[in-house]
Scaffold this active site. Structure first.
Site, PDB file in Angstrom:
ATOM      1  N   GLU A   7       0.822  -1.102   0.030  1.00  0.00           N
ATOM      2  CA  GLU A   7      -0.064  -0.014  -0.068  1.00  0.00           C
ATOM      3  C   GLU A   7       0.869   1.225   0.118  1.00  0.00           C
ATOM      4  O   GLU A   7       2.055   1.334   0.428  1.00  0.00           O
ATOM      5  CB  GLU A   7      -0.961   0.037   1.172  1.00  0.00           C
ATOM      6  CG  GLU A   7      -0.228   0.004   2.774  1.00  0.00           C
ATOM      7  CD  GLU A   7      -1.608   0.341   3.605  1.00  0.00           C
ATOM      8  OE1 GLU A   7      -2.096   1.120   3.519  1.00  0.00           O
ATOM      9  OE2 GLU A   7      -1.387  -0.708   4.543  1.00  0.00           O
ATOM     10  N   CYS A  40      -2.635 -11.890 -15.672  1.00  0.00           N
ATOM     11  CA  CYS A  40      -2.573 -11.146 -17.066  1.00  0.00           C
ATOM     12  C   CYS A  40      -3.799 -10.677 -17.519  1.00  0.00           C
ATOM     13  O   CYS A  40      -3.841 -10.441 -18.765  1.00  0.00           O
ATOM     14  CB  CYS A  40      -1.815 -12.387 -17.962  1.00  0.00           C
ATOM     15  SG  CYS A  40      -0.206 -12.780 -17.551  1.00  0.00           S
TER      16      CYS A  40
END
Length: 342
Positions: free
Chosen positions: A104, A130
């Site tokens: 984060e 992906c």
């Protein structure tokens, strides 16, 4: 919705801009062979495996690994210019990168700030291996159709250099086995790059490319077949291919049963993995290989950025009315297919 299947249709969404950022440094597969010469000799494995088995001859890397975010920022800015959409018109920016420096904050906040988007633009990450970029486009398209936003931006910036280096170090261990080598072989097909797409309302942009909709399907029982982080990617190649093909064929058949007709598209733009992956899908769906552009020979697998990079490079060959099917499979396993009318 049965059996993990979901079809969706968009009523008023167009692709307005699509760009890539090229990572500056070429890394050839021959260079990897040179660095792995002792291991290949000890394991009695031939050179040029990446070229002959995967069809990957080179890939690109940034000057520094952290530049994947700069690449996404550049692609995002260029996509806005191409679309003719000002930054303050964007209601949502989605980052879909696999690559991240930390847990984060999100990658999205840095890209949002770097592009210069305003406080009106929601921003967050979507991570789905992906398949993330395609998922991001679907989310933005749904929000445009719902009237929640007018314009949206999807970005992905990927760095593969850290995975490459960690993999090369591990494969050069004196005690490495042939099985271990082959389980990490796919890590060396990865490449770096970035892409961005701007979506907006089709009725306000007759010049845009209509996104009609598509299908998604999950087979998450296969979630342990390909697992990766900055230290490497560990893949059951045969299991992943078998599970992926079963998933793609199931989605393809159910899409046609639900009213889609993708048997004669002008282009099939796939997530870029390897010769084996592309040839298997081509055969399973009985596609014309001349209608399948590939970029993995020179770029490798650029994660979620692979498909949009390939479509961006193919754009100059497309004419008004051409039908394109975007086809992706992500580790986990998930698949998605989306139709775009140029």
């Amino acid at each position: 919705m049965a059996n993990g299947n979901a079809t969706f249709r968009h009523s008023n969404v167009a692709l307005l801009g699509l760009t890539e950022t090229i990572a500056p440094n070429e890394v050839t597969s021959e260079e990897f062979d040179e660095r792995l010469a002792d291991t290949l000799s000890n394991l009695r494995l031939p050179t040029r495996l990446l070229q002959r088995v995967a069809g990957v001859h080179s890939r690109r890397n940034w000057d520094q690994p952290s530049q994947f975010a700069d690449g996404a920022i550049e692609a995002g800015k260029n996509a806005l210019v191409e679309a003719g959409v000002p930054p303050d018109a964007i209601g949502l920016m989605v980052n879909t990168s696999v690559t991240r420096e930390h847990l984060e904050p999100s990658v999205a906040v840095g890209v949002h700030a770097g592009i210069g988007l305003g406080p009106q633009a929601m921003n967050f990450d979507i991570a789905n291996a992906c398949l993330g970029f395609v998922n991001g486009m679907t989310l933005v398209a749904n929000m445009i159709d719902a009237g929640q936003i007018e314009y949206g931006l999807v970005v992905a910036g990927e760095d593969a250099s850290r995975v490459q280096e960690a993999t090369l170090r591990r494969l050069n261990r004196p005690e490495i086995t042939r099985e271990e080598y082959l389980n990490e072989f796919a890590s060396l097909t990865l490449g770096s790059g970035a892409a961005a797409a701007v979506l907006g309302p089709a009725d306000k942009h007759p010049e845009g490319h209509r996104i009609h909709g598509g299908i998604t399907r999950a087979a998450t029982q296969h979630h342990e077949l390909c697992v990766g982080d900055h230290n490497g990617m560990f893949t059951d190649t045969k299991g992943l291919l078998a599970g992926g093909m079963e998933l793609v064929v199931a989605a393809w058949e159910e899409a046609h049963a639900d009213g889609w007709n993708w048997r004669d598209m002008d282009r099939y733009v796939m997530h870029q993995v390897s010769d084996v992956h592309t040839n298997s899908i081509t055969k399973a769906a009985d596609l014309d290989p001349d209608r399948i552009p590939v970029t993995y020979p020179e770029l490798g697998n650029v994660g979620p950025a692979s498909l949009p990079i390939t479509l961006s490079r193919e754009a100059s060959t497309l004419k008004r009315g051409d039908r394109i099917l975007c086809m992706g499979v992500g580790s986990g396993l998930n698949t998605a297919m989306t139709e775009i009318e140029w």
